[in-house]
Design a protein around this motif. Structure first.
Motif, mmCIF file in Angstrom:
data_model
loop_
_atom_site.group_PDB
_atom_site.id
_atom_site.type_symbol
_atom_site.label_atom_id
_atom_site.label_comp_id
_atom_site.label_asym_id
_atom_site.label_seq_id
_atom_site.Cartn_x
_atom_site.Cartn_y
_atom_site.Cartn_z
ATOM 1 N N THR A 1 42.694 -42.709 12.855
ATOM 2 C CA THR A 1 41.673 -41.676 13.009
ATOM 3 C C THR A 1 41.367 -41.019 11.671
ATOM 4 O O THR A 1 40.201 -40.848 11.299
ATOM 5 C CB THR A 1 42.145 -40.608 14.021
ATOM 6 O OG1 THR A 1 42.381 -41.239 15.273
ATOM 7 C CG2 THR A 1 41.120 -39.508 14.193
ATOM 8 N N ASP B 1 39.438 -43.496 9.458
ATOM 9 C CA ASP B 1 38.042 -43.603 9.896
ATOM 10 C C ASP B 1 37.249 -42.378 9.468
ATOM 11 O O ASP B 1 36.113 -42.484 9.013
ATOM 12 C CB ASP B 1 37.948 -43.760 11.417
ATOM 13 C CG ASP B 1 38.335 -45.145 11.889
ATOM 14 O OD1 ASP B 1 38.405 -46.061 11.050
ATOM 15 O OD2 ASP B 1 38.559 -45.300 13.101
ATOM 16 N N PHE B 2 37.863 -41.204 9.634
ATOM 17 C CA PHE B 2 37.203 -39.960 9.279
ATOM 18 C C PHE B 2 36.941 -39.908 7.773
ATOM 19 O O PHE B 2 35.848 -39.554 7.330
ATOM 20 C CB PHE B 2 38.068 -38.799 9.734
ATOM 21 C CG PHE B 2 37.382 -37.474 9.674
ATOM 22 C CD1 PHE B 2 36.215 -37.253 10.379
ATOM 23 C CD2 PHE B 2 37.915 -36.431 8.937
ATOM 24 C CE1 PHE B 2 35.581 -36.012 10.346
ATOM 25 C CE2 PHE B 2 37.294 -35.195 8.907
ATOM 26 C CZ PHE B 2 36.130 -34.999 9.610
ATOM 27 N N PHE C 1 34.173 -42.205 6.878
ATOM 28 C CA PHE C 1 32.886 -41.745 7.383
ATOM 29 C C PHE C 1 32.126 -40.958 6.318
ATOM 30 O O PHE C 1 30.896 -41.024 6.239
ATOM 31 C CB PHE C 1 33.095 -40.888 8.626
ATOM 32 C CG PHE C 1 31.819 -40.418 9.256
ATOM 33 C CD1 PHE C 1 30.951 -41.319 9.847
ATOM 34 C CD2 PHE C 1 31.486 -39.082 9.261
ATOM 35 C CE1 PHE C 1 29.773 -40.894 10.433
ATOM 36 C CE2 PHE C 1 30.314 -38.648 9.851
ATOM 37 C CZ PHE C 1 29.457 -39.559 10.432
ATOM 38 N N TYR C 2 32.817 -40.230 5.484
ATOM 39 C CA TYR C 2 32.161 -39.392 4.494
ATOM 40 C C TYR C 2 31.930 -40.093 3.159
ATOM 41 O O TYR C 2 31.431 -39.486 2.225
ATOM 42 C CB TYR C 2 32.940 -38.085 4.298
ATOM 43 C CG TYR C 2 32.653 -37.151 5.444
ATOM 44 C CD1 TYR C 2 31.465 -36.439 5.487
ATOM 45 C CD2 TYR C 2 33.525 -37.041 6.507
ATOM 46 C CE1 TYR C 2 31.161 -35.612 6.557
ATOM 47 C CE2 TYR C 2 33.226 -36.219 7.576
ATOM 48 C CZ TYR C 2 32.051 -35.511 7.591
ATOM 49 O OH TYR C 2 31.758 -34.700 8.659
ATOM 50 N N TYR D 1 26.451 -45.624 12.672
ATOM 51 C CA TYR D 1 27.763 -46.062 12.211
ATOM 52 C C TYR D 1 28.611 -46.400 13.439
ATOM 53 O O TYR D 1 29.165 -45.502 14.080
ATOM 54 C CB TYR D 1 28.440 -44.963 11.388
ATOM 55 C CG TYR D 1 27.585 -44.462 10.249
ATOM 56 C CD1 TYR D 1 27.455 -45.195 9.077
ATOM 57 C CD2 TYR D 1 26.911 -43.245 10.357
ATOM 58 C CE1 TYR D 1 26.668 -44.733 8.032
ATOM 59 C CE2 TYR D 1 26.125 -42.772 9.316
ATOM 60 C CZ TYR D 1 26.007 -43.523 8.160
ATOM 61 O OH TYR D 1 25.231 -43.063 7.134
ATOM 62 N N ASN E 1 31.598 -47.873 13.993
ATOM 63 C CA ASN E 1 33.033 -47.554 14.035
ATOM 64 C C ASN E 1 33.291 -46.074 14.311
ATOM 65 O O ASN E 1 34.234 -45.724 15.012
ATOM 66 C CB ASN E 1 33.727 -47.975 12.742
ATOM 67 C CG ASN E 1 33.888 -49.473 12.652
ATOM 68 O OD1 ASN E 1 33.840 -50.177 13.663
ATOM 69 N ND2 ASN E 1 34.055 -49.993 11.446
ATOM 70 N N GLU E 2 32.460 -45.216 13.764
ATOM 71 C CA GLU E 2 32.633 -43.788 14.000
ATOM 72 C C GLU E 2 32.325 -43.439 15.450
ATOM 73 O O GLU E 2 33.003 -42.616 16.054
ATOM 74 C CB GLU E 2 31.750 -42.979 13.048
ATOM 75 C CG GLU E 2 32.289 -42.931 11.640
ATOM 76 C CD GLU E 2 32.083 -44.216 10.840
ATOM 77 O OE1 GLU E 2 31.354 -45.128 11.298
ATOM 78 O OE2 GLU E 2 32.669 -44.325 9.758
ATOM 79 N N GLN F 1 35.203 -44.344 17.543
ATOM 80 C CA GLN F 1 36.256 -43.323 17.421
ATOM 81 C C GLN F 1 35.975 -42.141 18.341
ATOM 82 O O GLN F 1 36.872 -41.625 19.009
ATOM 83 C CB GLN F 1 36.368 -42.847 15.964
ATOM 84 C CG GLN F 1 37.531 -41.925 15.717
ATOM 85 C CD GLN F 1 38.856 -42.612 15.931
ATOM 86 O OE1 GLN F 1 39.096 -43.688 15.419
ATOM 87 N NE2 GLN F 1 39.729 -41.978 16.691
ATOM 88 N N SER G 1 35.293 -35.562 16.483
ATOM 89 C CA SER G 1 34.194 -36.157 17.237
ATOM 90 C C SER G 1 32.920 -35.326 17.070
ATOM 91 O O SER G 1 31.836 -35.874 16.861
ATOM 92 C CB SER G 1 34.558 -36.267 18.715
ATOM 93 O OG SER G 1 35.635 -37.158 18.890
ATOM 94 N N ILE H 1 31.447 -35.858 13.615
ATOM 95 C CA ILE H 1 30.789 -37.166 13.528
ATOM 96 C C ILE H 1 29.422 -37.119 14.206
ATOM 97 O O ILE H 1 28.415 -37.558 13.650
ATOM 98 C CB ILE H 1 31.682 -38.261 14.143
ATOM 99 C CG1 ILE H 1 32.893 -38.519 13.239
ATOM 100 C CG2 ILE H 1 30.891 -39.552 14.380
ATOM 101 C CD1 ILE H 1 33.981 -39.375 13.865
#
Length: 176
Positions: free
Chosen positions: A6, A9-10, A13-14, A59, A61-62, A65, A139, A142
């Protein structure tokens, strides 16, 4: 292990070098379900889906999640119910220029005093060793980043003639 993934992924994401791409919402929901299927099967949790196959630019994958965070929370509440018909309903459809995705369980709902806090950083109703309060917070971040909206509420659902209350999470995304 899940928390480590997690965070990765986070963090990813950025990163600014990522590009949005088109993906099918139904396939993305199914990927989320595949990752969690053994947990749900072992706990006798039944999933009902009504999903339009909608193409989304974003996105993937996000979004997976986010779906996994919501589904894991539903599972955690459902397994507290013994001798119970454990259900999760997943719906997705287009509405005007938006995509509406909802996840609803029949585990009894979220306490009214907690409803406004479920997306707060480090807010958890779980035992200290079982929850960090970061899943729904991430969440929301995102979903906000992709110009969407996520909300939680309690709702009565009827299934096979039996009514029960549960938590419902609604994600609204722009249809690009």
């Amino acid at each position: 292990e899940h928390l480590s993934v997690t965070f990765d992924d986070f963090r990813n994401f950025y990163k600014n070098d990522k590009e949005k791409r088109y993906f099918g919402l139904e396939e993305t929901i199914n990927k989320s379900m595949t990752l969690l299927s053994s947990k749900f099967n072992n706990q006798k949790i039944h999933i009902e889906k009504q999903i339009e196959d909608i193409q989304i630019l974003g996105y993937e994958n996000e979004l997976i999640q986010v779906f996994m965070n919501i589904l894991n929370n539903a599972k955690d509440e459902l397994i507290k119910k013994e001798d119970y018909n454990r259900l999760i309903f997943i719906c997705a459809h287009k509405e005007n220029s938006k995509v509406i995705i909802s996840f609803q369980d029949n585990a009894g709902g979220i306490l009214k005093e907690n409803l406004s806090n479920v997306f707060d950083n480090h807010f958890t109703t779980k035992e200290h060793s079982d929850g960090t309060g970061i899943g729904l917070y991430m969440s929301k971040l995102i979903i906000d980043k992709i110009s969407g909206r996520i909300q939680s509420l309690n709702e009565i659902i009827e299934h096979k003639g039996k009514k029960s209350e549960g938590a419902k999470f609604i994600i609204t995304l722009p249809l690009i």
